[in-house]
Design an enzyme around this catalytic site. Structure first.
Site, PDB file in Angstrom:
ATOM      1  N   GLU A 260       0.806  -1.229   0.000  1.00 50.30           N
ATOM      2  CA  GLU A 260       0.000   0.000   0.000  1.00 50.30           C
ATOM      3  C   GLU A 260       0.842   1.284   0.000  1.00 50.30           C
ATOM      4  O   GLU A 260       0.865   2.015   1.000  1.00 50.30           O
ATOM      5  CB  GLU A 260      -0.999  -0.029   1.161  1.00 50.30           C
ATOM      6  CG  GLU A 260      -1.987  -1.177   0.997  1.00 50.30           C
ATOM      7  CD  GLU A 260      -3.140  -1.189   2.008  1.00 50.30           C
ATOM      8  OE1 GLU A 260      -3.134  -0.364   2.938  1.00 50.30           O
ATOM      9  OE2 GLU A 260      -4.036  -2.035   1.846  1.00 50.30           O
ATOM     10  N   GLU A 365      -4.447  -9.053  -0.968  1.00 51.71           N
ATOM     11  CA  GLU A 365      -4.925  -8.877   0.414  1.00 51.71           C
ATOM     12  C   GLU A 365      -6.414  -8.590   0.457  1.00 51.71           C
ATOM     13  O   GLU A 365      -6.932  -7.795  -0.337  1.00 51.71           O
ATOM     14  CB  GLU A 365      -4.170  -7.737   1.112  1.00 51.71           C
ATOM     15  CG  GLU A 365      -4.486  -7.643   2.610  1.00 51.71           C
ATOM     16  CD  GLU A 365      -3.753  -6.498   3.285  1.00 51.71           C
ATOM     17  OE1 GLU A 365      -2.523  -6.378   3.091  1.00 51.71           O
ATOM     18  OE2 GLU A 365      -4.415  -5.707   3.988  1.00 51.71           O
TER      19      GLU A 365
END
Length: 522
Positions: A260, A365
């Site tokens: 991220e 994820e």
């Protein structure tokens, strides 16, 4: 007469045994209700429900596996393929000449928290849990994401190179969390798996001394510019990680460019992050990470960019993959599921695939219970199982080749997590009772991971009319066909499947259910 009676009893027992094996593998679910919309299945050191090894019936028959809000968990049955249509109003037609992407695999993450929870169980219960995920009797996980050093699902903040100014990484060392927990569990998982596991590495943050903000958390990126000493050291950090894990006979299929990167661009971000713009990521791969891997002992390790939410696509992919110097080192684009509900798959995943079909899309994820409005563990939530299945089907129907859950196991609070970012998991461990609970989402994953082997290719399916059913179809490497169907509506839906060279398959998708149909085609 006695022999005849004994013979009858024996045949009856054999019939019952066969039905038990057909309906639930080795054991039935020990259901427990915690007040949500469905149940969990409780497992301990000596008992756990299992589907067992699955083999398909002969040509002309089909297998069906059902999980539902009503309590079915991979409930197996068989039926006859028919030569003629059943006349049902809804027909799903297999279109085998429409061929799309091939599957890489499904799995979850061996975080510090997952390892802590698995190891909190007795030896027997640990073995049961690992078997559920990785053995041929389990649900066939083939992908394991491994955080490089700490993330929020750790009990402390650390990296592998916390000595300031150590640009040559002389003091690089794995943590006790790796050596004592994650590595032994990964070795055990690999030993249980009938195939080599695809290990996937993701880093959350560079060491604080390499970063603009001097901290693992918050808004911060690497000092200097791509091509500079911090960027080169950070690339070598990846190589050193691969070298250290290889000493334990664990080799990685792929790594991501960092978890991220958008998080590290946010002021006061609460846990470990490393900010990159797409331009910075492009140049770091081109000048530093790509060349470092190419010159290492691991030049064939796949590199996946983004590792963030699909709201950033296709822009992120355009910036990075349009560059020939970066693109030659890259294999795929990694996506997370957060915010998927507000980002149509066509304009994110679909457009990215259309622009760059040579790069695969991979889900790295997902977890339930992350939203502040609905946070933490919900034992027995069928709604969350449906969220998983919906997202997986949507991703698969838009060229994604695999889907990775987040923590393999958490405690009843949804941790441990040092910043209290508590979420849900398909397996919840209650160490006080030496049991673990398999959530509905565990079975949601199983409907895909157990049946969609690596190399399975998505093919076309067309519905004869409007329907609430969601579905995706695959031809496996052995030529058999798998069709996965989700019914999120509150009504049973009758339908038939037409596979032209095989025949017609009559079926029903009960209200709030997930159904996997499979049959031989030759």
């Amino acid at each position: 007469m006695v022999l005849s009676s004994l013979s009858s009893v024996l045949w009856a027992l054999l019939f019952v045994a066969a039905q038990v094996i057909l309906s639930a593998g080795y054991n039935k679910c020990v259901a427990r209700n915690f007040g949500h919309d469905s149940v969990v299945c409780e497992c301990n050191s000596t008992y756990c429900d299992s589907i067992g090894s699955v083999s398909l019936p002969s040509l002309g028959q089909f297998s069906s596996y059902l999980s539902s809000i009503a309590g079915s968990r991979l409930e197996a049955s068989q039926g006859e393929v028919r030569a003629n249509s059943t006349g049902e109003r809804l027909r799903l037609t297999i279109v085998p000449y429409q061929k799309y992407q091939k599957i890489r695999g499904f799995g979850g993450a061996m975080t510090d928290a997952a390892a802590i929870n698995i190891l909190s169980l007795s030896a027997g219960a640990q073995e049961q849990l690992l078997r559920q995920y990785f053995s041929s009797e389990g649900i066939g996980y083939s992908v394991v994401r491994v955080p490089m050093a700490s993330c929020d699902f750790s009990t402390r903040l650390y990296t592998y190179a916390d000595t300031p100014g150590d640009y040559d990484l002389h003091n690089f060392t794995l943590a006790p969390e790796d050596i004592n927990m994650k590595i032994p569990l990964l070795q055990r998982a690999q030993a249980l798996s009938p195939h080599p596991l695809s290990l996937l590495a993701s880093a959350w943050s560079a060491p604080a001394w390499m970063k603009t903000n001097g901290a693992l958390t918050g808004k911060g990126s690497l000092k200097g510019q791509p091509g500079g000493k911090e960027h080169k050291t950070w690339a070598q950090y990846y190589v050193r990680f691969l070298e250290e894990y290889a000493k334990y006979n664990l080799t990685f299929w792929a790594l991501t460019t960092g978890n991220e990167p958008s998080a590290g661009m946010m002021t006061n971000y609460s846990f470990q992050a490393l900010g990159f713009t797409p331009e910075e990521q492009r140049d770091w791969v081109s000048l530093d990470l790509g060349p470092a891997l190419h010159a290492s002992s691991y030049p064939h390790t796949h590199v996946l960019i983004l590792d963030d939410n699909r709201i950033l696509l296709p822009h992120w992919a355009k910036v990075v993959l349009s560059d020939i110097h970066a693109g030659r080192y890259i294999h795929g684009v990694a996506v997370h599921w957060y915010l998927d509900s507000i980002v149509p798959p066509d304009i994110s995943l679909g457009t990215t695939h259309d622009l760059y079909p040579e790069y695969y899309l991979f889900g790295t994820e997902a977890c339930a219970g992350w939203n502040p409005r609905n946070k933490g563990v919900m034992l027995g939530s069928w709604d969350r199982a449906e969220q998983y299945a919906h997202d997986i089907i949507e991703d698969l129907n838009h060229y994604v080749v695999g889907w990775t859950d987040w923590n393999l196991a958490l405690d009843p609070n949804g941790g441990p997590n040092w910043v209290k970012n508590l979420v849900d998991s398909p397996v919840i461990v209650d160490a006080t009772r030496d049991v673990f609970y398999k959530q509905p989402s565990f079975y949601s994953m199983a409907h895909f991971s157990k049946f969609l082997w690596e190399g399975s290719q998505r093919v076309g399916v067309s519905a004869s009319g409007e329907t609430h059913l969601e579905f995706s179809a695959f031809i496996r490497p052995d030529g058999s066909l798998v069709l996965i169907i989700l019914n999120r509506s509150s009504s049973d839906i009758l339908f038939e499947v037409w596979d032209p060279p095989v025949g017609y398959i009559p079926s029903t998708a009960p209200a709030h259910s997930l159904l996997t149909l499979a049959w031989k085609r030759q």
